[in-house]
Design a protein around this motif. Structure first.
Motif, mmCIF file in Angstrom:
data_model
loop_
_atom_site.group_PDB
_atom_site.id
_atom_site.type_symbol
_atom_site.label_atom_id
_atom_site.label_comp_id
_atom_site.label_asym_id
_atom_site.label_seq_id
_atom_site.Cartn_x
_atom_site.Cartn_y
_atom_site.Cartn_z
ATOM 1 N N THR A 9 0.849 -1.182 0.000
ATOM 2 C CA THR A 9 0.000 0.000 0.000
ATOM 3 C C THR A 9 0.888 1.236 0.000
ATOM 4 O O THR A 9 1.944 1.244 0.640
ATOM 5 N N ILE A 10 0.454 2.259 -0.736
ATOM 6 C CA ILE A 10 1.170 3.532 -0.747
ATOM 7 C C ILE A 10 0.154 4.662 -0.620
ATOM 8 O O ILE A 10 -0.948 4.575 -1.171
ATOM 9 N N GLU A 11 0.528 5.692 0.136
ATOM 10 C CA GLU A 11 -0.317 6.885 0.268
ATOM 11 C C GLU A 11 0.138 7.897 -0.780
ATOM 12 O O GLU A 11 1.332 8.147 -0.922
ATOM 13 N N SER A 112 -5.206 6.260 -0.961
ATOM 14 C CA SER A 112 -4.491 5.056 -0.572
ATOM 15 C C SER A 112 -4.610 4.074 -1.737
ATOM 16 O O SER A 112 -5.717 3.748 -2.165
ATOM 17 N N LEU A 113 -3.469 3.653 -2.263
ATOM 18 C CA LEU A 113 -3.437 2.674 -3.351
ATOM 19 C C LEU A 113 -2.888 1.372 -2.791
ATOM 20 O O LEU A 113 -1.761 1.314 -2.305
ATOM 21 N N LEU A 141 5.421 1.569 -7.457
ATOM 22 C CA LEU A 141 4.508 2.382 -6.655
ATOM 23 C C LEU A 141 4.983 3.828 -6.473
ATOM 24 O O LEU A 141 4.186 4.757 -6.642
ATOM 25 N N PRO A 142 6.266 4.081 -6.179
ATOM 26 C CA PRO A 142 6.705 5.477 -6.101
ATOM 27 C C PRO A 142 6.575 6.208 -7.440
ATOM 28 O O PRO A 142 6.311 7.409 -7.482
ATOM 29 N N ILE A 147 3.685 10.281 -10.682
ATOM 30 C CA ILE A 147 2.829 10.623 -11.829
ATOM 31 C C ILE A 147 1.523 11.251 -11.353
ATOM 32 O O ILE A 147 1.106 12.289 -11.854
ATOM 33 N N ALA A 148 0.873 10.629 -10.388
ATOM 34 C CA ALA A 148 -0.418 11.112 -9.895
ATOM 35 C C ALA A 148 -0.280 12.479 -9.232
ATOM 36 O O ALA A 148 -1.149 13.340 -9.403
#
Length: 151
Positions: A9-11, A112-113, A141-142, A147-148
């Motif tokens: 999970t990544i915030e 949260s992904l 993920l980073p 990008i987002a």
């Protein structure tokens, strides 16, 4: 042996719509998908991300390296698709729950992904492949976060 999954999970400091775009828009998937090539030939992902649509990971020469299908989609919340390396001679039993799952949730403008990939226990040397995939996700993920947050 129990089931083997990559579970991370990544915030992300961006609204859920921007994270969804980072995961599904071709110009963005082409950026993070490169991490899966692990120094090998580069590839990109082609999909409309609609239920039952194909998900094709193609090399620069247009050859399909990994293929799958979207098995669940709920815009800005859930995306699941199967993945099968067409170069592998091993035909693993794949269920609709297997493959890669993205789950997104937003709170106070942050997303949260959560990713889940597997089940690797159905493969020979599954633990080795799970560990290698986990290392790749630590790079992917980073990149998705960056990008987002920039868009």
């Amino acid at each position: 042996m129990g089931k083997l999954f990559v579970d991370k999970t990544i915030e992300i400091n961006a609204p859920v719509g921007q994270v969804w775009a980072a995961l599904t828009k071709t110009e963005h998937t082409n950026q993070w998908a490169l991490e899966f090539s692990s120094g090998g030939p580069e590839f990109h992902i082609e999909s409309t991300w609609e239920l039952s649509s194909p998900v094709l990971w193609k090399g620069q020469d247009g050859m399909v390296i990994v293929e799958g299908n979207v098995t669940a989609v709920e815009q800005n919340k859930l995306l699941r698709f199967t993945v099968f390396d067409v170069r592998s001679e091993e035909k693993a039993l794949v269920t609709d729950e297997d493959g890669i799952t993205f789950e997104l949730s937003e709170e106070n403008g942050k997303t949260s992904l959560h990713i889940l990939q597997g089940d690797f226990s159905v493969m020979t040397d599954g633990e080795k492949y799970r560990n290698a995939s986990a290392e790749i996700w630590d790079k992917v993920l980073p990149k998705v976060k960056k990008i987002a947050e920039q868009n």
